[in-house]
Design an enzyme around this catalytic site. Structure first.
Site, mmCIF file in Angstrom:
data_model
loop_
_atom_site.group_PDB
_atom_site.id
_atom_site.type_symbol
_atom_site.label_atom_id
_atom_site.label_comp_id
_atom_site.label_asym_id
_atom_site.label_seq_id
_atom_site.Cartn_x
_atom_site.Cartn_y
_atom_site.Cartn_z
ATOM 1 N N LYS A 133 39.951 18.380 20.157
ATOM 2 C CA LYS A 133 39.372 17.619 21.065
ATOM 3 C C LYS A 133 38.467 18.805 21.948
ATOM 4 C CE LYS A 133 38.665 15.923 25.186
ATOM 5 N NZ LYS A 133 37.502 16.698 25.746
ATOM 6 N N GLU B 195 46.844 27.209 28.682
ATOM 7 C CA GLU B 195 46.443 28.532 29.135
ATOM 8 C C GLU B 195 45.589 28.198 30.281
ATOM 9 O OE1 GLU B 195 47.178 31.356 28.611
ATOM 10 O OE2 GLU B 195 48.392 31.355 26.853
ATOM 11 N N GLN C 105 29.712 22.868 38.299
ATOM 12 C CA GLN C 105 30.051 24.365 38.481
ATOM 13 C C GLN C 105 29.127 24.980 39.654
ATOM 14 O OE1 GLN C 105 33.189 25.467 36.926
ATOM 15 N NE2 GLN C 105 32.533 26.981 38.618
ATOM 16 N N CYS D 287 38.276 33.019 32.400
ATOM 17 C CA CYS D 287 39.809 33.030 32.948
ATOM 18 C C CYS D 287 40.224 34.476 33.292
ATOM 19 C CB CYS D 287 40.706 32.236 32.076
ATOM 20 S SG CYS D 287 40.665 32.761 30.496
ATOM 21 N N GLU E 187 40.799 29.849 42.028
ATOM 22 C CA GLU E 187 39.918 30.150 41.163
ATOM 23 C C GLU E 187 38.532 29.520 41.517
ATOM 24 O OE1 GLU E 187 40.363 28.630 37.252
ATOM 25 O OE2 GLU E 187 40.144 30.689 36.332
ATOM 26 N N GLY F 51 46.179 20.858 33.137
ATOM 27 C CA GLY F 51 47.511 21.612 32.527
ATOM 28 C C GLY F 51 48.443 20.782 33.134
#
Ligand code: NAD
Length: 480
Positions: free
Chosen positions: A173, A248, A329, A282, A381, A231
């Site tokens: 996916k 991750e 973003q 990341c 982040e 996550g």
């Protein structure tokens, strides 16, 4: 004219329940393609196909798997320019970065082709005389692989290749924004000799396709790369149904620069680590932790280097920094630039939205100075071409600041001191440590992953990938 790219389920190309368009972030008038999206029913069909194919694939020979993975790797490598161009066109990293990422994906498949032929195992004597003990690894079964947009082919490759190598059936996916690279990879896999149902491509929304995969009892394991928020949700759903899972996630990676660093190298590490791939990694160096003796020279050299960075269309020759991936973003990046200003950080350079001949999401790389580690811009982040300098007194304070974060993916130091480099390697709270190198940029044959909120579960890549994609069996036998 755009062509429709379908789903791949049970060895056949299948119409989706809806269609989504993919647009070039360097040029919003450039529509890349139309991609079929699965609904819950089509996702269920893929899960059933994978389940049905699992017993035969588990029993397949290691030579068969090695040949398949080798063929996939060879084709990816042979088509690296074309696939790199597609990747850069849809994700926005520069052509050189796109081609490099594709090459890495090819090498990953070839690495795992070799791993097929090196299955581990142990034979031990029992503590009870006469009995033998054998420890072997078996496939986990059916695995769902859920990937983000920022590495559209390398991350799928580092999940799909070990999954197939160790005998699992795959439900892939990909992220919505990068369906083109995912589809191209699936198309290569579809012609490599993989039996029907062993590999399935289910494009679509996380809330539809992703959720269906998480909820299905027939899915044995989930490997996810993406945001901490998603996550966490995946962890909760998988734990409730006792699925094996691996996550991750984000980073807030420090690059420490000590007084005795080679200034040119430190600036080069910071520029590459913070701004290349538009900072959308990341492992990006978003916190530059700099000791007082070199601070002013470092900041001055950074600004000089940033002035020379060429921001533009990802496919244009000479571009060093491509566009931000999409409007969401870009909005997030601009929001954090404002948050930084409000928190009292000084914007030393950049942060302007740039006009280019094509309509795209071009953002000038930005550097904050006079920042504190407790500011939001240093805690959260951002995932854009924005970095902060944090001034510290000495190495001890630098290490403390580097480790003072909820994340722990990659941690770097620039120094000529063997003592400080060795101490940092031992005490950096991160899965990966870089000495005189950018925090981003890793090899494909060694483990990748982090600690704290950055990662959960076994490492990815290299031989360590076997931890997730296999399950251990201990067999006792008394020969009679
Ligand atoms: P994201 O979490 O929004 O999406 C990742 C994937 O999860 C996508 O395929 C998405 O469709 C899917 N998804 C979303 N909701 C879901 C749900 N409810 N159930 C199942 N699947 C769902 O992340 P993104 O914006 O695509 O990627 C950016 C993030 O990825 C950043 O935080 C970045 O740090 C992280 N990242 C981490 C690594 C690493 O290895 N640590 C590597 C690359 C990117």
């Amino acid at each position: 004219m755009t062509s429709l790219h379908r789903l791949y389920i049970g060895g056949a190309w299948v119409e989706g329940a809806s269609v989504a368009r993919n647009v070039n972030p360097s040029d919003l008038d450039d529509v890349i393609g139309e991609y079929a999206y699965a609904d819950r029913e089509l996702t269920r069909r893929a899960i059933e196909a994978a389940r049905a194919a699992a017993p035969a694939w588990k029993a397949s020979g290691i030579q068969q798997r090695a040949d398949i993975l080798d063929r996939i790797g060879n084709e990816i490598l042979a088509r690296r320019e074309e696939l790199g161009r597609l990747l850069s066109r849809e994700e926005g990293k520069t052509l050189a970065e796109g081609i490099g990422e594709v090459a890495r994906a090819g090498q990953i498949f070839k690495f795992f082709a070799g791993e097929c032929l090196r299955p581990g195992g142990e034979a031990l004597p029992s503590v009870r005389p006469g009995i033998g003990v054998e420890i072997t690894r078996e496939p986990v079964g059916v695995v769902a692989l859920i990937t983000p947009w920022n590495f559209p082919i390398a991350i799928p490759a580092w999940k799909i290749a070990p999954a197939l190598a160790y005998g699992n059936c795959v439900l892939f996916k990909p992220a919505d924004l990068v369906a083109g690279s995912a589809w191209a990879l699936a198309e290569i896999i579809s012609r490599a000799g993989v039996p029907a149902g062993v590999f399935n491509l289910v494009m679509g929304r996380g809330s539809v396709v992703g959720e269906t995969l998480l909820e299905a009892p027939e899915v044995d394991a989930v490997s996810f790369t993406g945001s901490v928020e998603t996550g966490r949700h995946i962890a909760a759903v998988c734990a409730a149904s006792m699925k094996k899972f691996q996550l991750e996630m984000g980073g807030k990676n420090p690059l420490v620069v000590l007084d005795d660093a080679d200034l040119d190298n430190a600036v080069s590490c910071a520029i590459q680590g913070a701004f290349y791939s538009t900072g959308q990694r990341c492992t990006a160096s978003s916190r530059l932790v700099v000791t007082a003796g070199i601070h002013d020279r470092f900041v001055e050299a950074m600004i000089a280097a940033m002035k020379d960075l060429v921001v533009g269309h990802a496919l244009e020759e000479g571009t060093q920094i491509g566009p931000v991936v999409d409007q969401n973003q870009l909005d997030q990046d601009l929001r954090y630039l404002e948050i930084g200003r409000q928190e009292g950080a000084k914007l030393a350079f950049g942060g302007r939205v740039l006009e280019r001949p094509t309509r795209g999401f071009f953002l000038e790389p930005a550097l904050f100075v006079e920042t504190r580690n407790d500011m939001r811009i240093n805690r959260e982040e951002i995932f854009g071409p924005i970095a902060s300098v944090i001034r510290v007194a000495d190495y001890e304070e630098a290490l403390a600041v580097a480790n003072d974060t909820r994340f722990g993916l990659s941690s770097g130091i620039c120094t000529r001191s063997l003592k400080h480099a060795a101490h940092f390697r031992a005490h950096a709270e991160a899965g990966m440590v870089m000495v005189n190198l950018p925090t981003a940029g890793v090899d494909y044959h060694v483990p990748f992953g982090g600690r704290k909120a950055s990662s959960y579960g076994p490492r990815e890549q290299g031989r360590y990938a076997a931890e997730f994609y296999t399950t251990v069996k201990t067999a006792y036998a008394l020969p009679l």
